[in-house]
Design an enzyme around this catalytic site. Structure first.
Site, PDB file in Angstrom:
ATOM      1  N   ARG A 236       0.883  -1.177   0.000  1.00  0.00           N
ATOM      2  CA  ARG A 236       0.000   0.000   0.000  1.00  0.00           C
ATOM      3  C   ARG A 236       0.911   1.216   0.000  1.00  0.00           C
ATOM      4  O   ARG A 236       1.719   1.408   0.916  1.00  0.00           O
ATOM      5  CB  ARG A 236      -0.904  -0.003   1.235  1.00  0.00           C
ATOM      6  CG  ARG A 236      -1.606   1.325   1.450  1.00  0.00           C
ATOM      7  CD  ARG A 236      -2.712   1.250   2.463  1.00  0.00           C
ATOM      8  NE  ARG A 236      -3.868   0.552   1.931  1.00  0.00           N
ATOM      9  CZ  ARG A 236      -5.075   0.560   2.473  1.00  0.00           C
ATOM     10  NH1 ARG A 236      -5.293   1.239   3.584  1.00  0.00           N
ATOM     11  NH2 ARG A 236      -6.071  -0.095   1.916  1.00  0.00           N
TER      12      ARG A 236
ATOM     13  N   HIS B 256      -7.507   0.924  -6.416  1.00  0.00           N
ATOM     14  CA  HIS B 256      -7.692   0.024  -5.255  1.00  0.00           C
ATOM     15  C   HIS B 256      -8.321  -1.276  -5.772  1.00  0.00           C
ATOM     16  O   HIS B 256      -9.464  -1.611  -5.448  1.00  0.00           O
ATOM     17  CB  HIS B 256      -8.579   0.709  -4.210  1.00  0.00           C
ATOM     18  CG  HIS B 256      -8.490   0.092  -2.836  1.00  0.00           C
ATOM     19  ND1 HIS B 256      -7.665  -0.980  -2.534  1.00  0.00           N
ATOM     20  CD2 HIS B 256      -9.144   0.402  -1.674  1.00  0.00           C
ATOM     21  CE1 HIS B 256      -7.810  -1.292  -1.251  1.00  0.00           C
ATOM     22  NE2 HIS B 256      -8.694  -0.475  -0.714  1.00  0.00           N
TER      23      HIS B 256
ATOM     24  N   GLN C 259     -10.007  -4.087  -3.545  1.00  0.00           N
ATOM     25  CA  GLN C 259     -11.304  -3.687  -2.973  1.00  0.00           C
ATOM     26  C   GLN C 259     -12.421  -3.869  -3.997  1.00  0.00           C
ATOM     27  O   GLN C 259     -13.520  -4.332  -3.668  1.00  0.00           O
ATOM     28  CB  GLN C 259     -11.241  -2.234  -2.505  1.00  0.00           C
ATOM     29  CG  GLN C 259     -12.536  -1.752  -1.888  1.00  0.00           C
ATOM     30  CD  GLN C 259     -12.829  -2.374  -0.534  1.00  0.00           C
ATOM     31  OE1 GLN C 259     -12.021  -2.271   0.383  1.00  0.00           O
ATOM     32  NE2 GLN C 259     -13.989  -3.018  -0.382  1.00  0.00           N
TER      33      GLN C 259
ATOM     34  N   ASP D 191     -17.384   6.747  -1.324  1.00  0.00           N
ATOM     35  CA  ASP D 191     -16.141   6.641  -0.559  1.00  0.00           C
ATOM     36  C   ASP D 191     -15.921   7.995   0.109  1.00  0.00           C
ATOM     37  O   ASP D 191     -16.625   8.978  -0.189  1.00  0.00           O
ATOM     38  CB  ASP D 191     -14.994   6.275  -1.526  1.00  0.00           C
ATOM     39  CG  ASP D 191     -13.682   5.963  -0.820  1.00  0.00           C
ATOM     40  OD1 ASP D 191     -13.679   5.766   0.411  1.00  0.00           O
ATOM     41  OD2 ASP D 191     -12.642   5.923  -1.517  1.00  0.00           O
TER      42      ASP D 191
ATOM     43  N   CYS E  48     -16.269   1.085   0.906  1.00  0.00           N
ATOM     44  CA  CYS E  48     -15.081   0.268   1.230  1.00  0.00           C
ATOM     45  C   CYS E  48     -14.681   0.401   2.692  1.00  0.00           C
ATOM     46  O   CYS E  48     -13.969  -0.450   3.207  1.00  0.00           O
ATOM     47  CB  CYS E  48     -13.932   0.636   0.303  1.00  0.00           C
ATOM     48  SG  CYS E  48     -13.303   2.320   0.527  1.00  0.00           S
TER      49      CYS E  48
ATOM     50  N   ARG F  16     -13.171  -8.980   1.942  1.00  0.00           N
ATOM     51  CA  ARG F  16     -11.755  -8.678   1.664  1.00  0.00           C
ATOM     52  C   ARG F  16     -10.922  -9.929   1.913  1.00  0.00           C
ATOM     53  O   ARG F  16     -10.015 -10.267   1.147  1.00  0.00           O
ATOM     54  CB  ARG F  16     -11.262  -7.532   2.565  1.00  0.00           C
ATOM     55  CG  ARG F  16     -11.801  -6.153   2.203  1.00  0.00           C
ATOM     56  CD  ARG F  16     -11.311  -5.676   0.844  1.00  0.00           C
ATOM     57  NE  ARG F  16      -9.871  -5.576   0.788  1.00  0.00           N
ATOM     58  CZ  ARG F  16      -9.166  -4.498   1.197  1.00  0.00           C
ATOM     59  NH1 ARG F  16      -9.782  -3.430   1.627  1.00  0.00           N
ATOM     60  NH2 ARG F  16      -7.842  -4.485   1.131  1.00  0.00           N
TER      61      ARG F  16
HETATM   62  N1  NVA Z   1     -10.133   6.385  -1.227  1.00  0.00           N
HETATM   63  C1  NVA Z   1      -9.702   6.018   0.109  1.00  0.00           C
HETATM   64  C2  NVA Z   1      -9.894   4.560   0.330  1.00  0.00           C
HETATM   65  C3  NVA Z   1      -9.517   4.065   1.707  1.00  0.00           C
HETATM   66  C4  NVA Z   1      -9.640   2.599   1.864  1.00  0.00           C
HETATM   67  C5  NVA Z   1      -8.259   6.431   0.324  1.00  0.00           C
HETATM   68  O1  NVA Z   1      -7.453   6.268  -0.612  1.00  0.00           O
HETATM   69  O2  NVA Z   1      -7.932   6.920   1.395  1.00  0.00           O
HETATM   70  N1   CP Z   2     -11.113  -0.455   2.598  1.00  0.00           N
HETATM   71  C1   CP Z   2      -9.832  -0.484   3.004  1.00  0.00           C
HETATM   72  O1   CP Z   2      -8.895  -0.646   2.209  1.00  0.00           O
HETATM   73  O2   CP Z   2      -9.686  -0.360   4.344  1.00  0.00           O
HETATM   74  P1   CP Z   2      -8.320  -0.094   5.146  1.00  0.00           P
HETATM   75  O3   CP Z   2      -7.826   1.266   4.757  1.00  0.00           O
HETATM   76  O4   CP Z   2      -8.712  -0.182   6.582  1.00  0.00           O
HETATM   77  O5   CP Z   2      -7.329  -1.155   4.760  1.00  0.00           O
END
Ligand code: NVA
Ligand code: CP
Length: 304
Positions: free
Chosen positions: A104, A131, A134, A219, A259, A287
């Site tokens: 990540r 993502h 997800q 989101d 998500c 997930r």
């Molecule tokens: N769009 C959000 C998703 C978090 C799981 C982010 O990138 O922070």
């Molecule tokens: N939806 C998701 O990726 O959650 P986290 O940021 O908690 O991993």
């Protein structure tokens, strides 16, 4: 076996994505029946986090262990990545030691630089742009509740962000349509999505976008890494809340997904996320299962 990284959905055919989804559903059934399935015995997954996480961290670790393997967790703080060792050198080193890597991070280019220098498959656990794990999860959840997503309409409300770009890639590959309600001033970056415009329609009004849809999803207004825009975004996105009016405009029995983490009263009304059409906790659980199908594909290829 040639390495198949899982960096973005557009790298895969419909047949391959559907295979991963079918495998995920099969592996989930096995687990629910209490039948062990441990194809990763002796294997090691490395997870690298340069951004925060709850679901990704727990689901990848639990999933890989349940399939017989072991997991190492590395955060930028506390590793040499946080002291500016290059992503390329990091990849060259760690990929000699482990069997699979999940990252990540910030830019997709950083993920690609890691993958280009890795001897083992790399999975995208979220970047600024995509993502994909997800969205595979969300499609699996849709299939469980409503059957195949092919030919359906999905409504996206809010930011043109990593989630929306992976949704758009999935729509093009798997043959469903996206209605997107995105505020002015936050245009889609067309360089991040497949060519053509036949697989999505843009709207200003979330109520209009929801019409004819079997799934409404949204989101956070501010993704990780964009926190300095938070206050401006709160103002600009004020009319982009999935509330009961938006859900009422969708098809009867339409699902709501998010998500997570969510902000009740911002991008979604509490009555919706905690209401009868919401499947957000099935989605969160999936997930665990969806990623097993993806990890199996990366490590074992096509399994019949
Ligand atoms: N769009 C959000 C998703 C978090 C799981 C982010 O990138 O922070
Ligand atoms: N939806 C998701 O990726 O959650 P986290 O940021 O908690 O991993």
């Amino acid at each position: 076996m040639t390495i198949r990284h899982f960096l973005k959905l557009a790298d895969f055919s419909a047949q391959e994505l559907n295979h991963m989804l079918e495998r995920a559903l099969w592996i989930k059934q096995k687990q629910k029946a209490g039948t062990p399935y441990r194809p990763f015995e002796g294997k090691v997954l490395l997870m690298i986090f340069e951004k925060a996480s709850t679901r990704t961290r727990v689901s990848f670790e639990a999933g890989f262990c349940q399939m017989g393997g072991s997991v190492i967790h590395l955060a930028s703080q506390g590793s040499q990545l946080g002291r500016s060792e290059s992503i390329e050198d990091t990849a060259r080193v760690v990929s000699r030691m482990v069997d699979l890597v999940m990252i990540r991070t910030f830019g997709q280019d950083r993920l690609e630089a890691f993958a280009d220098n890795s001897r083992v498959a790399v999975i995208n656990g979220l970047t600024n742009e995509y993502h994909p794990v997800q969205i595979m999860t969300d499609i699996m959840t849709f299939m469980e509740h409503k059957g195949s997503i092919a030919g359906r309409k999905v409504c996206w409300v809010g930011d043109a962000n990593n989630m929306s770009y992976s949704w758009l890639e999935a729509a093009k590959i798997l043959g469903f349509h996206m209605n997107l309600a995105i505020p002015e001033g936050y245009p889609l970056d067309l360089s991040l999505i497949p060519e053509g415009s036949d697989y999505y329609t843009l709207f200003k009004d979330p109520v209009e976008a929801a019409q004819g849809c079997d799934l409404v999803t949204t989101d956070v207004w501010t993704s990780m890494g964009y926190e300095e825009e938070n206050e401006k975004r709160r103002r600009d996105f004020a009319n982009y809340c999935v509330n009961e009016k938006v859900m009422a405009a969708a098809n009867p029995g339409a699902l709501f997904m998010h998500c997570l983490p969510a902000h009740r009263g911002e991008e979604v009304a509490a009555a919706v996320i905690d209401g009868p059409q919401s499947v957000v906790f099935d989605e969160a659980e999936n997930r665990l299962h969806a990623q097993k199908g993806i990890m199996e594909f990366c490590l074992k290829g096509w399994v019949d």
